[in-house]
Design a protein around this motif. Structure first.
Motif, mmCIF file in Angstrom:
data_model
loop_
_atom_site.group_PDB
_atom_site.id
_atom_site.type_symbol
_atom_site.label_atom_id
_atom_site.label_comp_id
_atom_site.label_asym_id
_atom_site.label_seq_id
_atom_site.Cartn_x
_atom_site.Cartn_y
_atom_site.Cartn_z
ATOM 1 N N UNK A 96 0.830 -1.206 0.000
ATOM 2 C CA UNK A 96 0.000 0.000 0.000
ATOM 3 C C UNK A 96 0.864 1.255 0.000
ATOM 4 N N UNK A 97 0.257 2.347 -0.403
ATOM 5 C CA UNK A 97 0.854 3.662 -0.211
ATOM 6 C C UNK A 97 -0.225 4.591 0.333
ATOM 7 N N UNK A 98 0.187 5.763 0.766
ATOM 8 C CA UNK A 98 -0.721 6.747 1.348
ATOM 9 C C UNK A 98 -0.997 7.829 0.326
ATOM 10 N N UNK A 99 -2.274 8.059 0.012
ATOM 11 C CA UNK A 99 -2.634 9.030 -1.017
ATOM 12 C C UNK A 99 -2.629 10.469 -0.526
ATOM 13 N N UNK A 100 -2.506 10.675 0.764
ATOM 14 C CA UNK A 100 -2.590 12.018 1.312
ATOM 15 C C UNK A 100 -3.807 12.170 2.207
ATOM 16 N N UNK A 101 -3.883 13.296 2.865
ATOM 17 C CA UNK A 101 -4.926 13.511 3.874
ATOM 18 C C UNK A 101 -6.218 13.977 3.222
ATOM 19 N N UNK A 102 -6.859 13.109 2.495
ATOM 20 C CA UNK A 102 -8.099 13.426 1.809
ATOM 21 C C UNK A 102 -9.307 13.014 2.627
ATOM 22 N N UNK A 103 -10.369 13.772 2.466
ATOM 23 C CA UNK A 103 -11.646 13.378 3.065
ATOM 24 C C UNK A 103 -12.272 12.301 2.193
ATOM 25 N N UNK A 104 -13.273 11.617 2.714
ATOM 26 C CA UNK A 104 -13.952 10.618 1.903
ATOM 27 C C UNK A 104 -14.715 11.257 0.753
ATOM 28 N N UNK A 105 -15.175 12.498 0.945
ATOM 29 C CA UNK A 105 -15.801 13.199 -0.162
ATOM 30 C C UNK A 105 -14.834 13.365 -1.325
ATOM 31 N N UNK A 106 -13.600 13.714 -1.024
ATOM 32 C CA UNK A 106 -12.578 13.851 -2.071
ATOM 33 C C UNK A 106 -12.230 12.503 -2.680
ATOM 34 N N UNK A 107 -12.149 11.477 -1.866
ATOM 35 C CA UNK A 107 -11.867 10.141 -2.394
ATOM 36 C C UNK A 107 -12.966 9.692 -3.352
ATOM 37 N N UNK A 108 -14.208 9.878 -2.966
ATOM 38 C CA UNK A 108 -15.323 9.433 -3.813
ATOM 39 C C UNK A 108 -15.347 10.225 -5.116
ATOM 40 N N UNK A 109 -15.222 11.533 -5.039
ATOM 41 C CA UNK A 109 -15.353 12.377 -6.223
ATOM 42 C C UNK A 109 -14.157 12.236 -7.154
ATOM 43 N N UNK A 110 -12.955 12.211 -6.614
ATOM 44 C CA UNK A 110 -11.754 12.253 -7.448
ATOM 45 C C UNK A 110 -11.080 10.899 -7.649
ATOM 46 N N UNK A 111 -11.345 9.931 -6.774
ATOM 47 C CA UNK A 111 -10.701 8.630 -6.901
ATOM 48 C C UNK A 111 -11.682 7.484 -7.112
ATOM 49 N N UNK A 112 -12.938 7.707 -6.757
ATOM 50 C CA UNK A 112 -13.937 6.687 -7.038
ATOM 51 C C UNK A 112 -14.084 5.612 -5.983
ATOM 52 N N UNK A 113 -13.665 5.857 -4.750
ATOM 53 C CA UNK A 113 -13.846 4.870 -3.689
ATOM 54 C C UNK A 113 -14.095 5.565 -2.356
ATOM 55 N N UNK A 114 -14.656 4.812 -1.440
ATOM 56 C CA UNK A 114 -14.875 5.261 -0.064
ATOM 57 C C UNK A 114 -13.940 4.462 0.826
ATOM 58 N N UNK A 115 -13.148 5.174 1.647
ATOM 59 C CA UNK A 115 -12.180 4.498 2.512
ATOM 60 C C UNK A 115 -12.744 4.428 3.923
ATOM 61 N N UNK A 116 -13.100 3.228 4.344
ATOM 62 C CA UNK A 116 -13.838 3.037 5.583
ATOM 63 C C UNK A 116 -13.078 3.537 6.806
ATOM 64 N N UNK A 117 -11.781 3.341 6.846
ATOM 65 C CA UNK A 117 -10.991 3.686 8.030
ATOM 66 C C UNK A 117 -10.209 4.977 7.837
#
Length: 587
Positions: free
Chosen positions: A310-331
């Protein structure tokens, strides 16, 4: 080795629609561009506008059915070619292979034990797709004459990707054919799936993203068909909305900033192979080595053979993950929701409050964040709320009183209240404000949890509900925290507890025990608007890092500044979860 790549552009047969005249298509495209370039809708009308734009796009997609570029076979068929191509071009591939991790999609699997901080992956510049490589490609003549391509590196990368995908001799073909054929960004959501986000903080960005994508597609469709510099582009005969949506999502989920060869500035790039890594909590472990001219990644932690890397994508909110990356990160340890606060200019004490805030480096009106963890507010938000709730006498004390300058440094420190009454006011405000925001949602947290228990829920519906539930849970925690703090300080006031005082000689030592509430705040850049984003030093790379280029397309084809781009996320430095699985890594 993977099977040989064959590009197919279906123009007839069972999958294709009947022939559409160029004039008919251009009329539809012009109508779409006009609609997307009109003035922003009035408040509450955004959904209506989205439905109208989507209706036009659906008409265009229907007429373009079967005309998009596709590759034979599955994505997985091309992974061996990707690894072979990477080795031949000087990348390191000895420590991992590509694996399928079920719910997380494809990622990198360790083929040996890897120690934390061990350099295990590097990708030389010649493998990267960059704005510079686009300028030196068939896209170069159009790039040199189009202001939007020049201003928006992410759009340039999207077109670079499309042009190279259509070229059977492209040196990047092993990379391009290994990319997902579709994604889980909201651009791929059905209308009823997007509707589940109504009332959330994320929905406005989702609607804007779709509108911007449609506007850009319409603009570039006309450009490709009419501009002399576009006559040699392989897109002239086949450039569908689905093609552009794919390119936008590929870039949005993968792009990153790297230094130019001379290190004088940064440019945008797609980084093959490395963008297969999926995300987890941690620290950024990827950077760019200018001396060796390559992207390098060290292990985030110890990995045993056959474990996923794994790697760390940065301090993104789940809103940013969903909109820009297409996934929701549970933890997600960095999840947060935005809260817009400001001192009213009509308030009698506005000038005094604005001055105290200015001395602390905080605007009188700003977007802050409520965080998923404790404390739910940052030092900047704590300072703002303290000033927001100050009485006239307290404001005078911080402006003109003894040690007024040094007192500014205590505003963001939780251990030095302005007064017990001030603390009660600010935590009451937070408790109430969070509770009011919760009332704007159409469903309760309990109802969302019940929906998530349904086994037949589609992936996109599940992600949308997870996102809106996460927003509510953050607001619920913030409201509960505000209540607990209010009760705590009411007890302090009731007991007549002495107010903690600081020693001016210790001003440099004023730090909270909470890492999130440290000061002095005046000495560093105010970060609330971009709260959660990390300062990129030494060319650290973050998958899906946002980098907005503000240019808007007019219906006439002219450009205007100070607008948002649909590709407003500059890739990411690690895997992102997009394609068929929400956890698929993509950069």
């Amino acid at each position: 080795m993977g099977k040989k790549s064959r590009v197919k552009i279906q123009k007839s047969g069972s999958g294709a629609s009947a022939a559409v005249s160029p004039k008919e298509m251009m009329n539809l495209i012009s109508e779409l561009l006009q609609k997307c370039s009109s003035a922003a809708p009035s408040a509450g009308k955004e959904w209506e506008e989205y439905v109208q734009i989507r209706g036009l796009v659906d008409k265009i997609r229907k007429k373009q059915k079967g005309m998009s570029t596709v590759f034979d076979g599955s994505r997985e068929d091309y992974f061996p070619d990707l690894l072979s191509w990477a080795r031949d071009n000087g990348a390191s591939c000895d420590s991992f292979t590509v694996g399928n991790f079920g719910a997380e999609g494809y990622g990198l699997r360790a083929t040996r034990d890897i120690k934390a901080e061990e350099l295990f992956l590097w990708i030389p510049r010649k493998m990267l797709m960059t704005v510079e490589s686009a300028q030196n490609s068939v896209l170069g003549p159009l790039y040199s004459q189009d202001r939007i391509l020049q201003a928006m590196g992410n759009v340039t990368l999207a077109f670079h990707l499309l042009c190279e995908r259509a070229d059977p001799a492209s040196p990047w073909l092993p990379y391009i054919r290994s990319l997902p054929q579709d994604y889980d960004t909201p651009l791929y959501y059905q209308q009823e799936e997007v509707q589940l986000l109504l009332g959330t903080q994320a929905v406005q960005d989702v609607l804007s993203q779709y509108k911007n994508t449609a506007r850009q597609y319409a603009y570039f469709y006309k450009l490709v068909q009419t501009h002399p510099a576009a006559c040699k582009l392989p897109l002239k005969d086949s450039f569908t909305f689905d093609d552009y949506r794919w390119a936008v999502s590929s870039v949005m989920t993968r792009q990153n900033q790297i230094p130019t060869e001379d290190g004088s500035r940064v440019t945008l790039a797609l980084i093959p192979l490395w963008d297969m890594c999926n995300h987890t909590n941690g620290l950024i472990t990827t950077g760019y080595n200018l001396e060796d001219d390559r992207c390098e990644c060290v292990a985030l932690q110890d990995y045993k053979e056959n474990q996923q890397i794994y790697i760390f994508y940065g301090t993104r909110s789940n809103g940013e993950f969903v909109i820009h990356n297409g996934f929701f990160f549970q933890d997600n340890a960095h999840d947060r929701v935005k809260i817009k606060l400001g001192v009213s200019k009509s308030e009698r004490l506005y000038a005094m409050k604005a001055e105290v805030l200015a001395r602390a480096g905080i605007p009188a009106s700003c977007i802050f964040a409520l965080h998923c963890n404790e404390p739910p507010i940052s030092a900047q938000l704590l300072a703002f709320l303290r000033v927001f709730c100050m009485t006239e006498e307290e404001l005078k004390d911080y402006l003109l009183g003894d040690g007024a300058f040094n007192k500014i440094f205590t505003l963001g420190n939780s251990e030095f209240p302005v007064s017990w009454e001030n603390e009660i006011k600010l935590w009451t405000f937070l408790e109430t404000r969070a509770a009011l925001l919760l009332k704007t949602y159409k469903t309760s947290s309990q109802e969302d949890c019940s929906m998530l228990d349904k086994p037949d829920l589609s992936l996109h519906c599940r992600v949308a509900i997870q996102l809106r539930l996460a927003e509510k849970q953050i607001l619920e925690k913030a409201s509960a925290s505000g209540r607990a703090k209010r009760l705590h300080f009411e007890k302090k006031l009731e007991d007549g507890a002495p107010l903690p005082r600081y020693q001016e000689s210790d001003i440099a030592l004023l730090e909270n025990t909470d890492d999130a509430l440290k000061i002095p705040m005046v000495l560093h850049e105010f970060e609330e608007v971009k709260e959660g984003q990390q300062t990129q030093e030494h060319y650290d790379l973050v998958n899906g890092q946002k980098d907005v280029y503000a240019v808007e397309v007019e219906a006439s084809g002219e450009t205007r500044g100070d607008a948002y781009s649909t590709l407003d996320s500059t890739g990411s430095s690690s895997g992102c979860r997009t394609e068929e699985d929400p956890k698929e890594c993509s950069e």
